[in-house]
Design a protein around this motif. Structure first.
Motif, PDB file in Angstrom:
ATOM      1  N   THR A  92       0.833  -1.203   0.000  1.00  0.00           N
ATOM      2  CA  THR A  92       0.000   0.000   0.000  1.00  0.00           C
ATOM      3  C   THR A  92       0.865   1.250   0.000  1.00  0.00           C
ATOM      4  OG1 THR A  92      -0.115   0.245   2.407  1.00  0.00           O
ATOM      5  CG2 THR A  92      -1.760  -1.190   1.373  1.00  0.00           C
TER       6      THR A  92
ATOM      7  N   THR B   5       0.069   5.824   0.518  1.00  0.00           N
ATOM      8  CA  THR B   5      -0.866   6.938   0.644  1.00  0.00           C
ATOM      9  C   THR B   5      -0.137   8.234   0.305  1.00  0.00           C
ATOM     10  OG1 THR B   5      -1.997   5.784   2.447  1.00  0.00           O
ATOM     11  CG2 THR B   5      -2.473   8.126   2.176  1.00  0.00           C
TER      12      THR B   5
ATOM     13  N   THR C 171      -3.791  -3.391  -9.396  1.00  0.00           N
ATOM     14  CA  THR C 171      -3.615  -2.233  -8.520  1.00  0.00           C
ATOM     15  C   THR C 171      -4.933  -1.471  -8.438  1.00  0.00           C
ATOM     16  OG1 THR C 171      -1.262  -1.981  -9.010  1.00  0.00           O
ATOM     17  CG2 THR C 171      -2.418  -0.026  -8.240  1.00  0.00           C
TER      18      THR C 171
ATOM     19  N   THR D 235      -6.703   2.700   7.355  1.00  0.00           N
ATOM     20  CA  THR D 235      -6.086   3.862   6.705  1.00  0.00           C
ATOM     21  C   THR D 235      -7.102   4.980   6.578  1.00  0.00           C
ATOM     22  OG1 THR D 235      -4.616   2.421   5.434  1.00  0.00           O
ATOM     23  CG2 THR D 235      -4.863   4.687   4.680  1.00  0.00           C
TER      24      THR D 235
ATOM     25  N   PHE E 196      -4.915   6.923  -2.229  1.00  0.00           N
ATOM     26  CA  PHE E 196      -4.498   5.642  -1.663  1.00  0.00           C
ATOM     27  C   PHE E 196      -4.370   4.633  -2.795  1.00  0.00           C
ATOM     28  CE2 PHE E 196      -5.822   1.381  -0.369  1.00  0.00           C
ATOM     29  CZ  PHE E 196      -5.003   1.128   0.731  1.00  0.00           C
TER      30      PHE E 196
ATOM     31  N   SER F 231      -3.232   0.231  -3.525  1.00  0.00           N
ATOM     32  CA  SER F 231      -2.803  -1.046  -2.965  1.00  0.00           C
ATOM     33  C   SER F 231      -2.765  -2.102  -4.056  1.00  0.00           C
ATOM     34  CB  SER F 231      -3.726  -1.499  -1.831  1.00  0.00           C
ATOM     35  OG  SER F 231      -4.984  -1.900  -2.347  1.00  0.00           O
TER      36      SER F 231
ATOM     37  N   LEU G 131     -11.272  -4.492  -1.273  1.00  0.00           N
ATOM     38  CA  LEU G 131     -11.009  -3.257  -0.538  1.00  0.00           C
ATOM     39  C   LEU G 131     -12.313  -2.815   0.107  1.00  0.00           C
ATOM     40  CD1 LEU G 131      -8.369  -1.499  -0.444  1.00  0.00           C
ATOM     41  CD2 LEU G 131      -9.508   0.045  -2.038  1.00  0.00           C
TER      42      LEU G 131
ATOM     43  N   GLN H  54       6.018  -0.281  -2.458  1.00  0.00           N
ATOM     44  CA  GLN H  54       5.398  -0.072  -1.146  1.00  0.00           C
ATOM     45  C   GLN H  54       5.811   1.251  -0.582  1.00  0.00           C
ATOM     46  OE1 GLN H  54       6.024  -3.161   1.692  1.00  0.00           O
ATOM     47  NE2 GLN H  54       4.531  -2.348   3.112  1.00  0.00           N
TER      48      GLN H  54
ATOM     49  N   THR I 228       4.361   4.374   2.457  1.00  0.00           N
ATOM     50  CA  THR I 228       3.415   4.734   3.490  1.00  0.00           C
ATOM     51  C   THR I 228       3.433   6.225   3.690  1.00  0.00           C
ATOM     52  OG1 THR I 228       5.083   4.363   5.203  1.00  0.00           O
ATOM     53  CG2 THR I 228       3.614   2.532   4.680  1.00  0.00           C
TER      54      THR I 228
END
Length: 234
Positions: free
Chosen positions: A3, A5, A177, A193, A201, A203, A209, A231, A233
């Motif tokens: 994930t 963001t 994705t 999240t 966002f 993932s 989801l 990846q 964050t």
């Protein structure tokens, strides 16, 4: 599950006097995400103003009016006019020159724009049309019909929800994705999240989801078979 963001205040702001453009990007100076396979930007145009003609090749561009009326012209001879609830879809093929214009002389135009790259070798014909979507609250509605691209297929959805509503989006494939952009509101993804207005966002490696709206919310969800998500964050 991988994930990342992007928070709203980390978007790259580009100003042109008559326009403001907010790019969702990984690094300052880079205006794309996922190695430019997909770009997300939100722009505003002052009354009566527009962008200069620009040439695009081998991309699909979906322009979503959030406020105001947009006019989109191109060298195919098309002139499209769209407002809230309507979406300008442009598939450029081997090359299309186009520009956007704010039809109003009284208020600013605000739009969200999604650009998805096709393979340069793909021989698709240029296409420009208006996609219309019946706005319904507490519903996740598909804007397109899974257009085939150099990324095989992608789907785009519009979500509109009252406070407390939860959605579950089942991915077509585990490695696809999924990208979510919050137009306005407040969301929880998979109950962990927290996203606010203008946050993004994404993932991969997940079967579904879950999206819970903690305030009245509008958002865009994109699913595509993109294989190089790294990846990150917030």
């Amino acid at each position: 599950m991988q994930t990342f963001t992007f928070k709203s205040d980390n978007r790259l702001l580009e100003t042109r006097g008559f326009a403001k453009i907010y790019h969702v990007c990984e690094d300052i100076g880079k205006k794309g995400i996922f190695d430019d396979f997909i770009k997300l930007r939100e722009f505003s145009l002052k009354p009566g103003m527009g962008f200069l003609p620009q040439l695009h090749r081998s991309v699909d561009i979906i322009t979503i009016p959030l406020k105001g009326i947009i006019e989109q012209n191109n060298d195919l001879g098309n002139k499209l006019i769209a407002q809230n609830g309507e979406y300008c879809f442009l598939s450029t093929g081997s090359g299309v020159m186009h520009y956007e214009f704010n039809k109003s002389y009284d208020e600013n135009l605000h739009c969200l724009e999604i650009e998805i790259k096709r393979k340069a070798s793909e021989k698709n014909s240029p296409k420009n049309t208006i996609l219309k979507l019946e706005e319904r609250s507490n519903t996740l509605l598909q804007i397109n019909n899974r257009y085939a691209t150099g990324l095989e297929q992608y789907s785009i959805y519009k979500g509109t929800s009252e406070k407390g509503k939860a959605f579950t989006h089942q991915l077509q494939h585990y490695e696809n994705t999924v990208i979510l952009y919050v137009i306005k509101g407040d969301l929880l993804i998979n109950e962990s999240t927290h996203l606010k207005s203008k946050d993004t966002f994404a993932s991969r490696y997940t079967e579904a989801l879950t999206i819970t709206c903690t305030k009245k919310s509008d958002f865009i969800l994109i699913e595509l078979p993109l294989q190089n998500l790294q990846q990150k964050t917030a």
